[in-house]
Design a protein around this motif. Structure first.
Motif, short mmCIF file in Angstrom:
data_model
loop_
_atom_site.label_atom_id
_atom_site.label_comp_id
_atom_site.label_asym_id
_atom_site.label_seq_id
_atom_site.Cartn_x
_atom_site.Cartn_y
_atom_site.Cartn_z
N VAL A 237 0.84 -1.21 0.00
CA VAL A 237 0.00 0.00 0.00
C VAL A 237 0.87 1.25 0.00
N LYS A 238 1.89 1.25 0.84
CA LYS A 238 2.79 2.41 0.92
C LYS A 238 3.52 2.62 -0.40
N ALA A 239 3.97 1.52 -1.01
CA ALA A 239 4.68 1.64 -2.29
C ALA A 239 3.78 2.21 -3.38
N ALA A 273 12.34 -6.95 -1.24
CA ALA A 273 11.08 -6.44 -0.71
C ALA A 273 11.31 -5.18 0.11
N GLN A 274 12.38 -5.16 0.88
CA GLN A 274 12.72 -3.99 1.68
C GLN A 274 13.06 -2.79 0.79
N ILE A 275 13.80 -3.06 -0.29
CA ILE A 275 14.18 -1.99 -1.22
C ILE A 275 12.96 -1.40 -1.90
N LEU A 276 12.08 -2.26 -2.40
CA LEU A 276 10.89 -1.77 -3.12
C LEU A 276 9.93 -1.06 -2.19
N ALA A 277 9.81 -1.53 -0.95
CA ALA A 277 8.92 -0.88 0.01
C ALA A 277 9.41 0.51 0.37
N GLY A 278 10.73 0.65 0.50
CA GLY A 278 11.29 1.95 0.88
C GLY A 278 11.50 2.89 -0.28
N SER A 279 11.78 2.35 -1.46
CA SER A 279 12.07 3.19 -2.64
C SER A 279 11.44 2.60 -3.89
N PRO A 280 10.11 2.64 -3.99
CA PRO A 280 9.45 2.09 -5.20
C PRO A 280 9.81 2.84 -6.47
#
Length: 313
Positions: A237-239, A273-280
């Motif tokens: 959702v955040k991404a 997953a961490q990378i995409l969540a923080g920097s989509p």
């Protein structure tokens, strides 16, 4: 030899073209009210006082159609030419409109009301002409029954008028989407995913193409894939809220190759997953650029999940 008239002098052909434009104007009902755009007077019927470039377009179109044995321009075509549409743009309109390239929607019932409504909504002359070229199928829509209710619904959803105006200017096809079958289901899907109303309004305003994405073939497969990478629902959702354009990217030919590249660089799925969540925003980079940037970082010993997103900006 007959002397040439001085530069800028009116020629007989100019009077002929002007007569055509005047004839078109006289065939349309006008009122005394007018609009002002770009220093020109636009009558309430949406008709600009003929200028030389417009009459030239009429004359060239007539000559081209006469040589090909086709009829003279339809009333709708002449009307759009009087608005400032070029010959090339009109050719695009006719081709995209279909129906054997016979572009002749009723001027009084379809063309004039739509153009004037778009102007009242806040679109500029150039934006309106672009919308006509990009999506001439708008003239098949019922303004009062379909288009206006959809815009009112967008406003009720939390968007302001300027946002809706920009959305339509960017994605004129938005006006052709059915409210019950297209617009509402996608907003409902985003809501069920966990997005707040304010997030949905911001996402659809930034990326109105979301409304054209298939839920079954595009949106659901994307979310399923992100979940399989290890992203939690709140992260997804955040991404999406931060990078709504990702919903329109092709999964197989755009997103998956980029994630495979990150895997080849040594990142495991939880890290990805961490990378995409923080920097989509990384998903918006081209594969070529992402390859180059990660190669440079790897050579410098700076390739790490915690800093990759910042390094990509």
């Amino acid at each position: 030899m007959r002397p040439r008239p001085p530069r800028g002098a009116l020629r007989p052909s100019h009077f002929f073209a002007a007569a055509i434009a005047v004839a078109v104007a006289l065939s349309l009902p006008l009122s005394s009210s007018s609009l002002r755009w770009g220093g020109h007077t636009w009558l309430s019927a949406g008709l600009r006082l003929p200028c030389l470039s417009t009459t030239r377009s009429c004359r060239r179109l007539l000559a081209r159609r006469s040589s090909s044995g086709t009829d003279t321009p339809t009333q709708a075509e002449s009307y759009l030419l009087s608005w400032g549409l070029s010959e090339q743009q009109l050719d695009q309109v006719r081709a995209r409109y279909g129906r054997n390239s016979n572009f002749n929607p009723n001027v009084e019932d379809k063309v004039k009301p739509l153009l004037n409504w778009l102007a009242d909504l806040g679109l500029t002359q150039l934006q309106i002409l672009k919308a006509v070229v990009d999506c001439p199928g708008l003239f098949r829509q019922r303004l009062e029954q379909n288009v206006k209710p959809s815009v009112r619904w967008l406003l009720e959803m939390g968007l302001d008028k300027s946002q809706v105006t920009k959305m339509i200017a960017r994605q004129p096809r938005l006006c052709s989407y059915n409210l019950e079958r297209t617009l509402k289901p996608r907003v409902q899907w985003l809501s069920e995913l966990g997005m707040k109303n304010s997030q949905i309004a911001k996402a659809t305003s930034a990326c109105p193409t979301i409304f054209g994405c298939s839920i079954e073939r595009k949106l659901q497969p994307l979310v399923k894939w992100l979940s399989e990478l290890g992203m939690e629902k709140s992260q997804i959702v955040k991404a999406i809220a931060n990078k709504p354009q990702m919903l329109g990217y092709r999964l197989e030919t755009n997103l998956k190759p980029k994630v495979r590249l990150l895997g080849e660089r040594g990142f495991a799925n939880p890290e990805i997953a961490q990378i995409l969540a923080g920097s989509p925003v990384i998903l918006g980079l081209s594969l070529k650029r992402l390859t180059h940037r990660t190669s440079v970082l790897e050579a410098q010993g700076l390739l790490a999940a915690s800093s990759l997103g910042t390094a990509m900006k």
